[in-house]
Scaffold this motif. Sequence first.
Motif, mmCIF file in Angstrom:
data_model
loop_
_atom_site.group_PDB
_atom_site.id
_atom_site.type_symbol
_atom_site.label_atom_id
_atom_site.label_comp_id
_atom_site.label_asym_id
_atom_site.label_seq_id
_atom_site.Cartn_x
_atom_site.Cartn_y
_atom_site.Cartn_z
ATOM 1 N N LEU A 58 0.830 -1.197 0.000
ATOM 2 C CA LEU A 58 0.000 0.000 0.000
ATOM 3 C C LEU A 58 0.870 1.255 0.000
ATOM 4 C CD1 LEU A 58 -2.987 0.820 0.085
ATOM 5 C CD2 LEU A 58 -2.767 1.025 2.556
ATOM 6 N N SER A 59 1.918 1.253 0.847
ATOM 7 C CA SER A 59 2.802 2.419 0.914
ATOM 8 C C SER A 59 3.408 2.709 -0.446
ATOM 9 C CB SER A 59 3.923 2.194 1.942
ATOM 10 O OG SER A 59 3.381 1.847 3.186
ATOM 11 N N VAL A 60 3.896 1.658 -1.094
ATOM 12 C CA VAL A 60 4.504 1.849 -2.410
ATOM 13 C C VAL A 60 3.438 2.266 -3.418
ATOM 14 C CG1 VAL A 60 5.799 0.743 -4.262
ATOM 15 C CG2 VAL A 60 6.293 0.180 -1.892
ATOM 16 N N LEU A 74 2.606 5.909 -3.327
ATOM 17 C CA LEU A 74 3.630 6.723 -3.982
ATOM 18 C C LEU A 74 3.494 6.640 -5.501
ATOM 19 C CD1 LEU A 74 6.277 8.420 -3.506
ATOM 20 C CD2 LEU A 74 7.431 6.364 -4.253
#
Lengths: 251, 288, 310
Positions: B27-29, B32
Motif C-alpha cells: 500500500l505504501s509503495v 507513492l
Amino acid sequence: MENKIVAKNVNLHYGSKHALKNVSLDIKENAITAFIGPSGCGKSTFLKTLNRMNDYVENCKIEGTILLDGEDVYDEKVDTTVLRKKVGMVFQQPNPFPMSIYDNIAYGPRIHGIKNKRELDRIVEESLKAAALYDEVSDRLHTSALGLSGGQQQRLCIARALAVQPDVILLDEPTSALDPISTLKIEELLLDLKDKYTIAIVTHNMQQASRIADYTAFFLVGEMIEYGQTKDIFSIPKDKRTEDYITGRFG
Amino acid sequence: MTNSIFEKRKRISDKSMSFFIYLSSLLSVFILVVIIGYILYRGLPVFNFSYLMNTTSIINDTVGILPNIINTLYIIVLTLLIACPIGIGGAIYLNEYAKNKKFVDVISFTTEVLSGIPSIIYGLFGMLFFGTFCGFGFSILTGSLTLAIMILPIISRNTQTALETVPKSYREAALGIGATKWYMIRTVLLPSCMPGILTGVILAMGRIVAESAALLFTAGSVHVLPANIFTHVLSSGGTLTIELYLQMAKGNYDVAFVIALVLIVIVLGLNMLAKLITKKFDVHEVKN
Amino acid sequence: MENRFLSIVSNHKTKSIVEKTAAIIFRGCAIMSIVAVVSITGYMLISGTPALFKEGFIDILFKTTWAPTASDPQYGILLIILTSIVGVILAILIGVPIGLLTAIHLAEMANKHVRKILKSAIELLAGIPSVVYGLLGILIVNPMMYKLELLIYKGDTSHQFTGGANLLSAIIVLAIMILPTLINISETALKSVPDDLRKSSLALGASQIQTIFKVVLPAAKNGIMSAIVLGVGRAIGEAMAILLVAGNAVTFPFPFHSVRFLTTAIVSEMGYASGVHREVLFTIGLVLFVFIMIINLVLTFILKKGDCHD
C-alpha cells in the motif's frame, strides 16, 4: 645528565577515583624513560599529565608540580599549544588524519606558523627520514595516509610529532597495536632518536622496556613503586612488588 | 498421528499477519506510485518549457512560473546562509565545548521542540516577529528568517551525528601536536564530517522547497520578476508551493500540475543527491 | 629556532582571543535554539491571550458558533478544536496499523532489494510538499469520497452534500502524510531490539511472526510510542494539504461533514481578518501550540522512561 622534566608529589583524581598517588619522578634529557606496570596502574595517566592531555578529561583534578625546563606546566599562564609543541605525543592506536601523508606531517608546522612551501617540503622530508619512513613513502607523499600499513601509520605519527621539533616525545604504548616486525622497527627508531630528543614511553611489554629504556619506572595502582636505571630495575629490584611483576608473578 | 519435523504446523494467525504486513508495504509503495503517476499523467501533457521562462501576466497574456522559481532559489540560498552557520556552530558547541550536561539537555530538548513545531506556527511567529516587530514586512527576508529557525534542527542534528562519528584519536592527535581547539575543529573535524553536514543541508533544502504554510504570511505570494537582484530580498515573493496553492484555489489545475511536476523533479533530485553523498562517504543521516 | 629556549608560558595573546571568541560564538549558536523556543512561546502567548480576556475563555473555547464577521460576532472555536482532535485520532487509527506493519516488513522481513525499494518510496513520500498532497486530495480523494457519499446518503434530503470535501477525505490525506514519520521511527525502534531476543524466541520454537509480535514489538514499545506521538504532532500541525480537501465549514466532525481544523482556520482567514477576529485566530494558534507542547512533553516523558529501563 640533566633533568628535562621534574615531577613532584603529583596527585590526580578522576571524580572520586584517586588515579595517581604522590608520584615524584625525574625524566632525564636525551634518554629513554619507560613506564611499566599492569593495566590501569596509572602509567598512561601520568604520561598524559606531562603535556596536559588530561585537560580534556572531565572531572580530572591534578595537584603537585611538574616542571619542564624549570617552568611549571600547570601554571595558569601556560599556553598549552606551546607546551604540546615542546612535548609531543604518539598514541596507542596509530591515528593519522584522513589527509595525505604530506599534509599529515605538515599539519603541525602549519599550526605553528610555517607557511613557506619549500620550508614545509624540507620539514616533511626530514621528519619522514627521521622516522625511517621516507624511503617507503617518498613516491606517494600526496596519497592518503590511511592507505599505509599499521606500522607505517605509527611511524607516520612519530614523524608527525617530530615535525614540530619537540624537545620531548611521549609515547603511549606505541607498539601494542602492531606486529613484531613493525614493533622492532619502531624500537630501533626510538634508540636513534634519543640523541636528539627526550623520550618517555609507556609500555606493557617488559622486554621492550629492557631493550630500549635507559630508565624505568614501575607503577602499581596509582603509585610509583620504584624508579631507576633499567638494568638495576630488571636485575636487582629493591621492592618486592617490582620483583614479583618483573618475574611474571602477576599482571 | 506423527511428530515429524517435516510436518509443517499450520498457523492461521501467522499466515494472516504476514498477509497484512505485505499488504501494508504494498500500500505504501502503491500510494507513492499513484501520486507520482498522477502528477506525470496530468502534468506532462500540459508541460511546456515556456512555463519555466515566463511570468504570469494578464496584459501580455502569458502564464509562467519563472518568478516563483527565482523566489524559491532566493529563499533556499538566504535561509541556508542564515541557518547553516548557526546550526553547525551550535552542533560544534554541543559536541566539542559544552561541559555542563544540564545545558546540553536543555538545548537538545529545545531542538526537539523546534523540530516538532508545525510550520503554520512558524508562519504566525515569523509574521509577528520578523514581519511586524522587525519591520521586514512581507518579504523574502522575513520568509527566510522564519524558515531558518525551522530547519535549524535538521542542520544541527546532522552535524552532531557527523561529529560523533569522527574518532577521538583525530582530536587527540591534533591537540597533541599543539593545535588549538578551534584550529583542530577547522582543519580536522569539519573536513572529515563535511559529507554528513552536506547531507543535512540537502535534506534542509528539500524541506525549504516543500514548505508553504510558513511562507504564506511571511514571504507572501507576489509573482513578478525581481527588479533588482539585491533589494529583491526585501520584497514579497511567492515560492513554487505558494503559487501551486493559489492556482489550485483558483481551479487552474493545469498550471498547478506543471508546478507539482517541477516540485517533484526537484524533490527527487535532492533525494538522489543526498543518497549519492551518503553512499559515497558512508555517512549517517538524521531525519525529522 | 632550534637553539633558542622556548618558554611554554603564554606569549600568544591573539591566539587565545581567537580561541575564546570561537567558543563564545559557538555557544551563542547553541543558545539560539533556546532563544527561538522561548520567543515563539512568548509570541504565541502574547498574541493569543488578549482575545481570551476580551471575549472570555468560555465564549471562545467552549462555544460552538463561529460567526466572526456577523454584526454580533461570535468566536466559539469548540467545533474547530473537536475537529482537529477527532481528525487526528482517526488519521492515527488508519495510519498506525499500516505504518507499523510496513515498519515490521522493513525491519524484520524484507530482503535487501525490497528494503531498498520500500525505503526510497518512504523517503519520497516524506519529501512530497504538502500542497501537492492537497492538490491530489482534491482531484483523487474528494471525487472518490463524493461517490461514497452519494451512495450512502442516496435520497436523504436532510444531508448537506459536501462534494467529497469532508472530514473523511482530510483524514485519508493526513493518514498518508504521517506514514513516513510512523514508518521511519518505528523501524529504528524495531532495529534497535537486540538480536539475542529474536534468536532465543526462535530457538524455543516460535515462528517468525510470533517472535515479532510477542518479543520484538513489546521490546520496541517505547520507540513505537514515540513514533505515534510524533505522528500525532505531524497530523495536528498540517495545514496546506487539508485546507481545500476538508471543505472548510465549521461543523461537528462527522465523516461526511465539511469541517475546519485549527490549522486551516488560521490559514483561511488570516489574510483578511482584523481586530478581535484576527486576535481570535492567534488564540487558535495558541491552542494548537499548547497541543504541540503537550505532545512534546509526552514524548520527552516516553524517551526518559525508555532510558531508565535500559
